[in-house]
Design a protein around this motif. Structure first.
Motif, short mmCIF file in Angstrom:
data_model
loop_
_atom_site.label_atom_id
_atom_site.label_comp_id
_atom_site.label_asym_id
_atom_site.label_seq_id
_atom_site.Cartn_x
_atom_site.Cartn_y
_atom_site.Cartn_z
N ILE A 1 -2.09 3.92 8.23
CA ILE A 1 -3.03 4.79 8.93
C ILE A 1 -2.35 6.09 9.36
CG2 ILE A 1 -4.43 5.02 11.04
CD1 ILE A 1 -5.00 2.03 10.85
N ARG A 2 -1.08 5.98 9.77
CA ARG A 2 -0.34 7.17 10.20
C ARG A 2 0.26 7.93 9.02
NH1 ARG A 2 1.54 3.48 14.30
NH2 ARG A 2 3.52 3.22 13.19
N ASN A 3 0.07 7.41 7.81
CA ASN A 3 0.51 8.10 6.59
C ASN A 3 2.04 8.16 6.47
OD1 ASN A 3 -0.42 9.26 4.20
ND2 ASN A 3 -0.05 11.33 4.96
N GLU A 4 2.73 7.24 7.16
CA GLU A 4 4.19 7.30 7.18
C GLU A 4 4.81 6.94 5.84
OE1 GLU A 4 5.67 4.90 10.33
OE2 GLU A 4 4.69 6.04 11.91
N ARG B 1 -2.82 15.85 8.12
CA ARG B 1 -1.98 14.67 7.90
C ARG B 1 -0.53 15.11 7.80
NH1 ARG B 1 -4.64 11.28 3.05
NH2 ARG B 1 -3.39 12.74 1.90
N VAL B 2 0.36 14.14 7.82
CA VAL B 2 1.78 14.42 7.64
C VAL B 2 2.01 14.88 6.22
CG1 VAL B 2 4.08 13.42 7.75
CG2 VAL B 2 2.30 12.65 9.32
N ALA B 3 2.93 15.81 6.02
CA ALA B 3 3.18 16.34 4.68
C ALA B 3 3.58 15.24 3.72
CB ALA B 3 4.29 17.40 4.76
N THR B 4 3.12 15.35 2.46
CA THR B 4 3.48 14.37 1.44
C THR B 4 4.44 15.00 0.46
OG1 THR B 4 1.53 15.00 0.19
CG2 THR B 4 1.31 13.12 1.66
N ALA C 1 7.11 -0.42 3.22
CA ALA C 1 6.82 -1.14 1.98
C ALA C 1 5.44 -1.79 2.03
CB ALA C 1 7.90 -2.19 1.71
N ASP C 2 5.11 -2.38 3.18
CA ASP C 2 3.80 -2.99 3.34
C ASP C 2 2.69 -1.95 3.20
OD1 ASP C 2 4.91 -5.46 3.74
OD2 ASP C 2 4.76 -5.41 5.94
N ALA C 3 2.91 -0.77 3.76
CA ALA C 3 1.90 0.28 3.69
C ALA C 3 1.69 0.73 2.25
CB ALA C 3 2.32 1.47 4.56
N ARG C 4 2.79 0.85 1.49
CA ARG C 4 2.67 1.24 0.08
C ARG C 4 1.94 0.17 -0.72
NH1 ARG C 4 8.54 4.01 -1.44
NH2 ARG C 4 8.31 5.85 -0.07
N GLN C 5 2.29 -1.07 -0.47
CA GLN C 5 1.61 -2.16 -1.19
C GLN C 5 0.12 -2.19 -0.86
OE1 GLN C 5 3.71 -5.73 -0.16
NE2 GLN C 5 5.56 -5.17 -1.31
N PHE C 6 -0.20 -1.89 0.40
CA PHE C 6 -1.61 -1.86 0.80
C PHE C 6 -2.36 -0.78 0.03
CE2 PHE C 6 -4.91 0.01 3.53
CZ PHE C 6 -5.74 -1.09 3.70
N GLU C 7 -1.74 0.41 -0.07
CA GLU C 7 -2.43 1.49 -0.80
C GLU C 7 -2.59 1.14 -2.27
OE1 GLU C 7 -2.54 6.26 -1.34
OE2 GLU C 7 -2.00 5.27 0.51
N LYS D 1 -8.63 0.24 18.36
CA LYS D 1 -8.27 1.58 18.80
C LYS D 1 -7.97 2.52 17.63
CE LYS D 1 -6.50 0.14 23.31
NZ LYS D 1 -5.36 0.13 24.24
N CYS D 2 -7.72 1.94 16.44
CA CYS D 2 -7.42 2.75 15.26
C CYS D 2 -8.62 2.85 14.31
CB CYS D 2 -6.23 2.14 14.49
SG CYS D 2 -4.69 2.10 15.42
N TYR D 3 -9.76 2.33 14.75
CA TYR D 3 -10.93 2.28 13.87
C TYR D 3 -11.32 3.68 13.37
CZ TYR D 3 -15.25 0.04 12.19
OH TYR D 3 -16.25 -0.48 11.41
N GLN D 4 -11.36 4.63 14.27
CA GLN D 4 -11.74 6.00 13.93
C GLN D 4 -10.83 6.57 12.85
OE1 GLN D 4 -11.95 8.75 17.27
NE2 GLN D 4 -10.71 10.19 16.11
N ARG D 5 -9.53 6.47 13.06
CA ARG D 5 -8.58 7.04 12.11
C ARG D 5 -8.64 6.32 10.77
NH1 ARG D 5 -3.72 9.96 12.56
NH2 ARG D 5 -3.21 10.66 10.45
N ALA D 6 -8.87 4.99 10.80
CA ALA D 6 -8.94 4.23 9.56
C ALA D 6 -10.12 4.68 8.70
CB ALA D 6 -9.05 2.73 9.86
N VAL D 7 -11.27 4.90 9.34
CA VAL D 7 -12.44 5.39 8.58
C VAL D 7 -12.11 6.73 7.93
CG1 VAL D 7 -14.82 6.18 8.75
CG2 VAL D 7 -14.10 4.18 10.03
N SER D 8 -11.52 7.63 8.69
CA SER D 8 -11.19 8.96 8.17
C SER D 8 -10.20 8.89 7.01
CB SER D 8 -10.63 9.83 9.29
OG SER D 8 -11.58 10.02 10.31
N GLU D 9 -9.16 8.07 7.17
CA GLU D 9 -8.15 7.97 6.12
C GLU D 9 -8.72 7.37 4.84
OE1 GLU D 9 -4.96 9.01 5.99
OE2 GLU D 9 -5.30 10.01 7.91
N LEU D 10 -9.48 6.30 4.97
CA LEU D 10 -10.09 5.66 3.79
C LEU D 10 -11.04 6.63 3.10
CD1 LEU D 10 -10.78 2.15 5.35
CD2 LEU D 10 -9.28 2.58 3.41
N GLN D 11 -11.80 7.35 3.89
CA GLN D 11 -12.80 8.28 3.37
C GLN D 11 -12.14 9.43 2.60
OE1 GLN D 11 -15.22 9.69 6.54
NE2 GLN D 11 -16.56 10.91 5.26
#
Length: 465
Positions: free
Chosen positions: A451-454, A258-261, A280-286, A306-316
């Motif tokens: 999903i992209r961890n931005e 993943r991208v560095a945090t 901001a939307d991504a942070r609120q979602f998390e 098309k992002c289903y695969q990455r979404a499963v991995s990120e949530l997991q």
């Protein structure tokens, strides 16, 4: 045509004296009454075949049924007070108890043709609403929804009814039919060309046929399916979903790349950066998901296919959840149930491809035996469930199970939470059927930036400052 008229006139008296035709005419009145008083001629032929059967194969059996319908209507015309009539309207033929009912069917058919041409397809509920706006003759019984829809399609020139109760144009191109059949295909681990063709034709039986490879490769890619061809699969080759090779179906796994945090002073540096509305939307979602884990939640998580695969991995990887492959669980349970019932698996697979058929009805008996076992296994989890590939719940009419799971969320003897990952855009739908959410807060779309961890990323340059 003139000679045919002479022959029909000659035979009318003979048909009137034929006891078998007389009995069939009485049966025809009963058939019409049961159908609401009006049938398109093709519907009448099908009804006669259901009532009497035939030893012939198509096209002969349908031709004979149409000929019998014509003989019955011609004989009935000779009566002083015919019990039913024939109406021809711009190439369409109706048999009805009254002129008013025949006109009603004609208006329904015209509207059905209009609705079938709309893009995107009109949702089933809206189709019925529009059809109900066509005034039904006074003194006639209100047609049931299913009958109204079938009559409208049969009375049209170019409309057909899908298995989801949509109206679509006959001969609809295969690319569009494939894309609209995502709910019947998406989430299946592997499919042969024949299986894809069966699933699409099961949804849109009067659409153009799905082509063979390699034209099908391009259509699948254009429709958003992430398949690759395995020439050794299933004996003669099959399409395999790439996601199955990437996603581990467990309740936890090692971190993926993943991208560095940020941390420490780097976090302060990040705070000085401009926060876009998307971030901001991504942070609120998390934050929403974190609360859901703590408090218990029932959520329909909608994601771009098309992002289903990455979404499963990120949530997991980000949350302590149990990922459950619903399709796999149902199929495995069905295999056990079928084995105990001494049912042949190949026969069940064939039945699954033909919804509404007699074999399908028998297949559903086994499905209904399997689902309580599936529900019990899901209810035994101590973690929030992430249900992936849930399309079979809609295909097999098992959506009430989701309602029962929803009611167990947060209870002492219930489940910690239930999340469902739904491929789509904005609608919380499975195969045209609504997810049983009871408030807007139980549905959300996963932001691409999340999903992209931005929302957590910091560039290497900023970290090194």
């Amino acid at each position: 045509r003139g000679r045919i008229g002479q022959l029909v006139g000659k035979f009318q008296s003979r048909w009137c004296k034929d006891a078998a035709v007389t009995k069939m005419r009485s049966d025809l009145v009963e058939i019409l009454t049961t159908a609401g008083g009006v049938l398109a001629v093709r519907e009448l032929a099908e009804a006669l075949l259901v009532a009497r059967g035939s030893v012939e194969d198509d096209p002969r059996r349908t031709q004979y049924a149409l000929a019998l319908a014509r003989a019955c209507t011609e004989a009935e015309r000779t009566l002083a007070e015919p019990r039913f009539l024939v109406r021809r309207d711009q190439g369409r033929v109706f048999i009805a108890l009254t002129h008013e009912l025949a006109g009603f069917a004609g208006r329904l058919g015209e509207l059905a043709d209009q609705l079938a041409l709309e893009d995107p397809l009109v949702p089933p509920a809206r189709v019925l609403q529009r059809l109900r706006e066509v005034t039904q003759p006074l003194g006639t019984s209100l047609l049931a929804d299913a009958r109204l829809l079938r009559l409208a399609a049969a009375a049209s020139k170019n409309a057909a009814v899908s298995s989801r109760q949509e109206l679509y144009p006959r001969g609809m191109d295969a690319a569009r039919a494939l894309k609209l059949s995502q709910g019947a295909i998406y989430g299946v681990s592997s499919l042969t060309v024949a299986q894809i063709r069966d699933r699409v034709s099961g949804r849109y039986p009067e659409a153009a046929p799905v082509p063979d490879r390699t034209a099908l490769d391009d259509l699948l890619q254009a429709a958003g399916f992430d398949f690759q061809w395995d020439s050794a699969g299933k004996g003669g080759g099959c399409y395999v979903a790439r996601i199955r090779d990437v996603v581990s179906i467990t309740s936890g796994s090692e971190s993926i790349s993943r991208v560095a945090t940020s941390s420490g002073s780097a976090a302060n540096n990040q705070a000085t950066q401009e926060i876009t509305p998307e971030i901001a939307d991504a942070r609120q979602f998390e934050e929403r998901l974190e609360r859901g884990i703590k408090e218990g939640s029932f959520l329909a998580l909608i994601v771009n296919p098309k992002c289903y695969q990455r979404a499963v991995s990120e949530l997991q990887n980000r949350f302590s959840i149990e990922v459950v492959d619903i399709e796999g669980l149902i199929v495995d349970t069905l295999r056990d149930v079928a084995s105990k019932a001494n049912a042949k698996w190949d026969a069940l697979v064939n039945a699954d491809a033909k919804p509404g058929s007699e074999p399908w009805k028998k297949f559903m008996v086994l499905v209904n035996r399997a689902m309580p076992i599936v529900e019990k296994q899901l209810s035994s989890s101590s973690k929030t469930l992430l249900l992936i590939y849930p399309g079979l719940l809609a295909r097999y009419d098992q959506m009430p199970m989701l309602e029962r799971l929803r009611e167990k969320v947060g209870r002492k003897d219930g489940v910690a939470g239930v999340w469902m990952l739904i491929p789509g855009d904005t609608q919380a739908m499975l195969d045209g059927k609504a997810i049983p959410i009871i408030s807007p807060g139980q549905k959300t779309r996963i932001p691409d930036q999340w999903i992209r961890n931005e929302h957590r990323a910091i560039s290497r340059e900023k970290i090194s400052v």
